[in-house]
Design an enzyme around this catalytic site. Sequence first.
Site, PDB file in Angstrom:
ATOM      1  N   ILE A 144     -37.922  22.060  67.270  1.00  0.00           N
ATOM      2  CA  ILE A 144     -39.172  21.980  66.504  1.00  0.00           C
ATOM      3  C   ILE A 144     -39.287  20.634  65.777  1.00  0.00           C
ATOM      4  O   ILE A 144     -39.943  20.500  64.754  1.00  0.00           O
ATOM      5  CB  ILE A 144     -39.309  23.171  65.537  1.00  0.00           C
ATOM      6  CG1 ILE A 144     -38.191  23.220  64.489  1.00  0.00           C
ATOM      7  CG2 ILE A 144     -39.305  24.476  66.316  1.00  0.00           C
ATOM      8  CD1 ILE A 144     -38.395  24.352  63.452  1.00  0.00           C
ATOM      9  N   ILE A 164     -21.023  18.589  60.603  1.00  0.00           N
ATOM     10  CA  ILE A 164     -22.326  18.004  60.894  1.00  0.00           C
ATOM     11  C   ILE A 164     -22.309  17.541  62.348  1.00  0.00           C
ATOM     12  O   ILE A 164     -21.570  16.633  62.728  1.00  0.00           O
ATOM     13  CB  ILE A 164     -22.630  16.826  59.934  1.00  0.00           C
ATOM     14  CG1 ILE A 164     -22.663  17.330  58.481  1.00  0.00           C
ATOM     15  CG2 ILE A 164     -23.952  16.162  60.303  1.00  0.00           C
ATOM     16  CD1 ILE A 164     -23.711  18.379  58.180  1.00  0.00           C
ATOM     17  N   ASN A 187     -24.566  16.132  64.264  1.00  0.00           N
ATOM     18  CA  ASN A 187     -25.134  14.805  64.498  1.00  0.00           C
ATOM     19  C   ASN A 187     -25.649  14.282  63.156  1.00  0.00           C
ATOM     20  O   ASN A 187     -26.688  14.740  62.677  1.00  0.00           O
ATOM     21  CB  ASN A 187     -26.264  14.900  65.535  1.00  0.00           C
ATOM     22  CG  ASN A 187     -26.907  13.541  65.822  1.00  0.00           C
ATOM     23  OD1 ASN A 187     -26.930  12.656  64.961  1.00  0.00           O
ATOM     24  ND2 ASN A 187     -27.424  13.372  67.019  1.00  0.00           N
ATOM     25  N   GLY A 216     -25.851  25.724  58.894  1.00  0.00           N
ATOM     26  CA  GLY A 216     -27.196  25.172  58.839  1.00  0.00           C
ATOM     27  C   GLY A 216     -27.318  24.127  57.750  1.00  0.00           C
ATOM     28  O   GLY A 216     -26.574  24.142  56.772  1.00  0.00           O
ATOM     29  N   GLU A 228     -32.532  23.682  56.024  1.00  0.00           N
ATOM     30  CA  GLU A 228     -33.225  24.292  54.892  1.00  0.00           C
ATOM     31  C   GLU A 228     -32.518  24.003  53.573  1.00  0.00           C
ATOM     32  O   GLU A 228     -33.144  23.954  52.523  1.00  0.00           O
ATOM     33  CB  GLU A 228     -33.357  25.802  55.123  1.00  0.00           C
ATOM     34  CG  GLU A 228     -34.238  26.093  56.318  1.00  0.00           C
ATOM     35  CD  GLU A 228     -34.535  27.569  56.523  1.00  0.00           C
ATOM     36  OE1 GLU A 228     -35.601  27.861  57.082  1.00  0.00           O
ATOM     37  OE2 GLU A 228     -33.710  28.430  56.160  1.00  0.00           O
TER      38      GLU A 228
HETATM   39 MO1  MOS Z   1     -37.723  29.153  59.013  1.00  0.00          MO
HETATM   40  S1  MOS Z   1     -38.914  29.546  57.429  1.00  0.00           S
HETATM   41  O1  MOS Z   1     -37.027  30.721  59.309  1.00  0.00           O
HETATM   42  O2  MOS Z   1     -38.602  28.538  60.273  1.00  0.00           O
END
Ligand code: MOS
Length: 734
Positions: A467, A618, A620, A691, A694
């Site tokens: 995305i 990490i 990349n 992750g 976020e």
């Molecule tokens: Mo995220 S808000 O789960 O794309």
Amino acid sequence: MKFDTPAITNPIDQLKIVGHPVDRIDGPLKTTGTAPYAYERHDVAANQAYGYIVGAGISKGRILSFDLGRAQAAPGVLAIVTHENAGKLGKGKLNAAKLLGGPTVDHYHQAVALVVAETFEQARAAAQLVQVNYARTDGAFDLAQARESTERRTANRDNTVGDFAGAFAKAEVRLDQTYTTPDHSHSMMEPHATIAAWNGDRLSVWTSNQMIDWTTGDLATTLGMPKDKVHLMSPYIGGGFGGKLFLRADTLLAALGARAARRPVKVAMQRPLIANNTTHRPATIQRIRIGATAQGKITAIGHESWSGNLPDGKPENAVQQTRLLYAGEHRLTGTRLAHLDLPEGNAMRAPGEAPGLMALEVAMDELAERVGLDPIALRVLNDTQVDPANAARPFSQRRLVECMRTGAERFGWSQRSARPGLVRDGRWLVGMGMAAAFRNNQVTKSGARVALDRRGVVTVETDMTDIGTGSYTIIAQTAAEMMGLPLERVVVRLGDSQFPASSGSGGQWGANCSTAGVYAACIKLREAIAQRAGLDAASAEFSDGMVRAGGRSVPLAGLPGLAGQERIVAEDAIEFGDLDKRYQQSTFGAHFVEVGVDAYTAEIRVRRMLAVCASGRILNPKSARSQVIGAMTMGVGAALMEELAVDARLGFFVNHDLAGYEVPVHADIPHQEVIFMDETDPISSPMKAKGVGELGICGVGAAVANAIYNATGVRVRDYPVTLDKLITRMPDAA
Ligand code: MOS
């Protein structure tokens, strides 16, 4: 592959390719405008017609009738879809409201019709001629008003440890404050868009969606057809932020329009429809109570959050981090859901933590001042290495304290004045603020298929999406590392429902889970290749384009027996056992912000920002850094600008385009720095990654608000912090 014991040394640990800041392999396509986004797929189906969505003009009520005569007679019109001719539609598991409204209308700009015409302009012009006759009913649109009526009804959602009320009442220091965050819109660059084409009872859709498997399933359910007859493709996505996690109206209506017009139909959701037609981050009212000793040790911590949604919607889980971030014996957290007739509230980048930390980390700043501690010292004092509700459950990794100390050193935190309003730079009042960053690390099954061909090229296929995050690149890095090949000999194909189902892109789980799925498939491919090469699979090593074992080496290109189009194919999925139950898996960080506030006008300018992140390996550093600086930018938007203005009389978001809904631009964002702590988390996955996309937004809003307080001595508890909330309370500039 079942992942249920901490990862041991594995081929990824070589870090020949993984862990390096390689450029995005899709970068040249993006920068030359040749990455095919959904709406641009002129090539995939001949004779495409254009659909234009008509959104409801009321927020609640019924459609009494349509007058379609003028629209039907308009030039080029091929079909008009409404609930009256769409046939029976199911409701997707993940949709709170029907995507095609009627006869009931659930929210403003809910789609009520699609006009299909030969050209876009004809469809748009005819859509203006659609006459809908409504019977409007009253709705609830105001969260503050709805809050009172919902408080008791949903109190059973509370999560308690010990005796919060008693401990809070007895505490030497008590903080009790309420904070608010407004509704936010994802505002991704690419609007929701779909091309749909039928071939008999089979449906192909080219769309822009984060979660291929969810959306394929919900589209099939909504249309009442078998899932395996829907082919959904979403290889390039111009931003999602949670707004494209689910099936939305563009996709359903393109499919219905194509059926009605008997032609492929393309639909892009017009920008002014997105805010009210799709999902948004719901507004919150958050009450935080913290009881502490005079020295700042937390004894009681309470966080309640009120948010609104449609009847089938969920509350914003803004209290999530408060269950885990700080120690404290007596605890209370709870979400309360008010019924509102606004559009559906749902996930937006770091749902839960992003708005939750905007409140909690300001409360911590306030508490630090009350007990006379530096904000970092207060957080260090209340650190915990275990789940505060269950001492038997440690964090898999938790380096919050190191993040704060590293950041303080790098940012020059010691230069901060503990007393606010004292630092001047010409006409600017200057202040520094910080906040802890926290976001849970979620793990979810993810599959992939990998194949080696005669040329020694490995192709990866998974329905994982990119995305704008760098999925193509980190997946290629993973396969290259596993197979001992250079990046140029890996081809990655994503975002297709005919590929194995992946974790998809959401909740910052995509990078870790999807690469772990590729890891699992590559383990199988390595075995198959070794076998084909006549080598011992258990001891085989893959490097420099060769497989080696027992003193023999065989090149992967031209492997014996691989001729013509033949390939060696392996498929597997990573499945996660109970490690996420035995260990709390979270990501941590610290945000530092310096702002200037104009002493005369109260104009706020961010001067510099630093994020320190501890989020496992990490994969990349370049794409991860891009994720974090983007998230920091989004955090500045939440702190200073972003707000969907609610018309509480008629029930809609007023500023529903990018002229009225303000987000930061380049000129708003100054120097940004990102530091990644050097760590691996073997409990998270074989990749030892977590992750980070976020984590980068979590805490930024509070760090900005705390910096504004430090600059001016004015505490604003209602976001966004705009100059009108400051100016009458500013210190006397004279
Ligand atoms: Mo995220 S808000 O789960 O794309």
